[in-house]
Motif scaffolding. Sequence first.
Motif, PDB file in Angstrom:
ATOM      1  N   PHE A 111     -20.610  22.254  -5.731  1.00  0.00           N
ATOM      2  CA  PHE A 111     -19.552  23.336  -5.291  1.00  0.00           C
ATOM      3  C   PHE A 111     -19.311  24.319  -6.529  1.00  0.00           C
ATOM      4  N   LEU A 112     -19.456  23.936  -7.657  1.00  0.00           N
ATOM      5  CA  LEU A 112     -19.154  24.772  -8.760  1.00  0.00           C
ATOM      6  C   LEU A 112     -20.204  25.707  -8.847  1.00  0.00           C
ATOM      7  N   VAL A 113     -21.606  25.239  -8.877  1.00  0.00           N
ATOM      8  CA  VAL A 113     -22.737  25.937  -8.873  1.00  0.00           C
ATOM      9  C   VAL A 113     -22.905  27.003  -7.849  1.00  0.00           C
ATOM     10  N   ALA A 114     -22.456  26.613  -6.537  1.00  0.00           N
ATOM     11  CA  ALA A 114     -22.546  27.472  -5.379  1.00  0.00           C
ATOM     12  C   ALA A 114     -21.436  28.476  -5.664  1.00  0.00           C
ATOM     13  N   VAL A 115     -20.134  28.359  -6.324  1.00  0.00           N
ATOM     14  CA  VAL A 115     -18.935  29.255  -6.373  1.00  0.00           C
ATOM     15  C   VAL A 115     -19.561  30.194  -7.520  1.00  0.00           C
ATOM     16  N   ILE A 116     -20.013  29.567  -8.590  1.00  0.00           N
ATOM     17  CA  ILE A 116     -20.349  30.615  -9.785  1.00  0.00           C
ATOM     18  C   ILE A 116     -21.512  31.732  -9.304  1.00  0.00           C
ATOM     19  N   VAL A 162      -8.866  28.721  -3.780  1.00  0.00           N
ATOM     20  CA  VAL A 162      -9.121  29.846  -3.484  1.00  0.00           C
ATOM     21  C   VAL A 162     -10.255  30.209  -2.732  1.00  0.00           C
ATOM     22  N   VAL A 163     -11.324  29.463  -2.843  1.00  0.00           N
ATOM     23  CA  VAL A 163     -12.704  29.666  -2.087  1.00  0.00           C
ATOM     24  C   VAL A 163     -12.722  29.548  -0.547  1.00  0.00           C
ATOM     25  N   PRO A 164     -11.870  28.565   0.165  1.00  0.00           N
ATOM     26  CA  PRO A 164     -11.745  28.643   1.587  1.00  0.00           C
ATOM     27  C   PRO A 164     -11.369  29.884   2.374  1.00  0.00           C
ATOM     28  N   THR A 165     -10.455  30.532   1.380  1.00  0.00           N
ATOM     29  CA  THR A 165     -10.032  32.043   1.834  1.00  0.00           C
ATOM     30  C   THR A 165     -10.565  33.305   1.573  1.00  0.00           C
ATOM     31  N   TRP A 166     -11.719  32.902   0.527  1.00  0.00           N
ATOM     32  CA  TRP A 166     -12.385  34.089   0.159  1.00  0.00           C
ATOM     33  C   TRP A 166     -13.536  34.607   1.125  1.00  0.00           C
ATOM     34  N   SER A 167     -13.893  35.534   1.104  1.00  0.00           N
ATOM     35  CA  SER A 167     -14.828  36.420   2.288  1.00  0.00           C
ATOM     36  C   SER A 167     -16.273  35.717   1.981  1.00  0.00           C
ATOM     37  N   MET A 168     -16.601  35.180   0.764  1.00  0.00           N
ATOM     38  CA  MET A 168     -17.847  34.382   0.487  1.00  0.00           C
ATOM     39  C   MET A 168     -17.883  32.985   0.687  1.00  0.00           C
ATOM     40  N   ALA A 169     -16.704  32.575   1.337  1.00  0.00           N
ATOM     41  CA  ALA A 169     -16.813  30.998   1.592  1.00  0.00           C
ATOM     42  C   ALA A 169     -17.938  30.369   2.267  1.00  0.00           C
ATOM     43  N   ARG A 170     -18.484  31.220   3.389  1.00  0.00           N
ATOM     44  CA  ARG A 170     -19.810  30.666   4.001  1.00  0.00           C
ATOM     45  C   ARG A 170     -20.904  30.711   3.273  1.00  0.00           C
ATOM     46  N   VAL A 171     -21.005  31.808   2.216  1.00  0.00           N
ATOM     47  CA  VAL A 171     -22.027  31.664   1.297  1.00  0.00           C
ATOM     48  C   VAL A 171     -22.139  30.702   0.498  1.00  0.00           C
ATOM     49  N   VAL A 172     -20.732  30.444  -0.052  1.00  0.00           N
ATOM     50  CA  VAL A 172     -20.714  29.272  -0.899  1.00  0.00           C
ATOM     51  C   VAL A 172     -21.233  28.031  -0.187  1.00  0.00           C
ATOM     52  N   GLU A 173     -20.724  27.800   0.967  1.00  0.00           N
ATOM     53  CA  GLU A 173     -21.087  26.433   1.742  1.00  0.00           C
ATOM     54  C   GLU A 173     -22.788  26.421   1.817  1.00  0.00           C
ATOM     55  N   ALA A 174     -23.470  27.521   2.340  1.00  0.00           N
ATOM     56  CA  ALA A 174     -24.739  27.941   2.490  1.00  0.00           C
ATOM     57  C   ALA A 174     -25.398  27.282   1.164  1.00  0.00           C
ATOM     58  N   TYR A 175     -24.984  27.943  -0.120  1.00  0.00           N
ATOM     59  CA  TYR A 175     -25.659  27.465  -1.370  1.00  0.00           C
ATOM     60  C   TYR A 175     -25.393  25.972  -1.564  1.00  0.00           C
ATOM     61  N   GLN A 176     -24.319  25.424  -1.043  1.00  0.00           N
ATOM     62  CA  GLN A 176     -24.170  23.958  -1.120  1.00  0.00           C
ATOM     63  C   GLN A 176     -25.169  22.974  -0.468  1.00  0.00           C
ATOM     64  N   ALA A 177     -25.624  23.851   0.621  1.00  0.00           N
ATOM     65  CA  ALA A 177     -26.484  23.037   1.429  1.00  0.00           C
ATOM     66  C   ALA A 177     -27.884  22.982   0.816  1.00  0.00           C
TER      67      ALA A 177
END
Length: 189
Positions: A164-169, A143-158
């Motif tokens: 990935f899990l920490v960024a999504v949470i 679900v994350v790639p289609t989510w509006s916050m996907a770029r935010v998740v990627e930025a947190y992962q950076a």
Amino acid sequence: MRLFDEIEETALALGGTLAMSAGPSYELRQPHQIVAAAVNAVPARIVNATVPDVVHDTVRDLVRAREAAADDLRRKRQQLLSFLLRHGRIYENGAHWTLAHRHWLARQSFEHTEQQIVFQEKIDAIEDAAQRLHRLDDQLRAVVPTWSMARVVEAYQAMRGASFLVAVIFAAEIGDVPCQAGEPSCLQP
């Protein structure tokens, strides 16, 4: 008057309700218009308040279901270890839940049939809980790639150490973090 009290008063005046969550934050559980109106009632003290959309709420629900599944798996593992300890079975060759520990568990047998049944039920419950956790992890990854916050998740992962899990949470529970008060975001383009 505290900010929470002001928002609660405004929400109630607009016909909404206020529900406390398990954590230190509070959520308004009414239509988004009521929440937005409550937040706009005290604009001088709230910066960049956003109302999550339906998809964001569903991802948050999925994250919370995953957390509950992880807690359930931990409890079931602890119950098995407690059962083994009561019967004098102690694994002393390293950490629990490693491959070697699982092989050791597979070699355990009990004299009484009832004890063997309880042991096997606990092993099966752990396997079921682990599969549930794995399914929820797969759903999050889907679900994350289609989510509006996907770029935010990627930025947190950076950030160093953010999986990935920490960024999504973090994105589901906290959302996007502003650079400074009054700025839109460091993470969204």
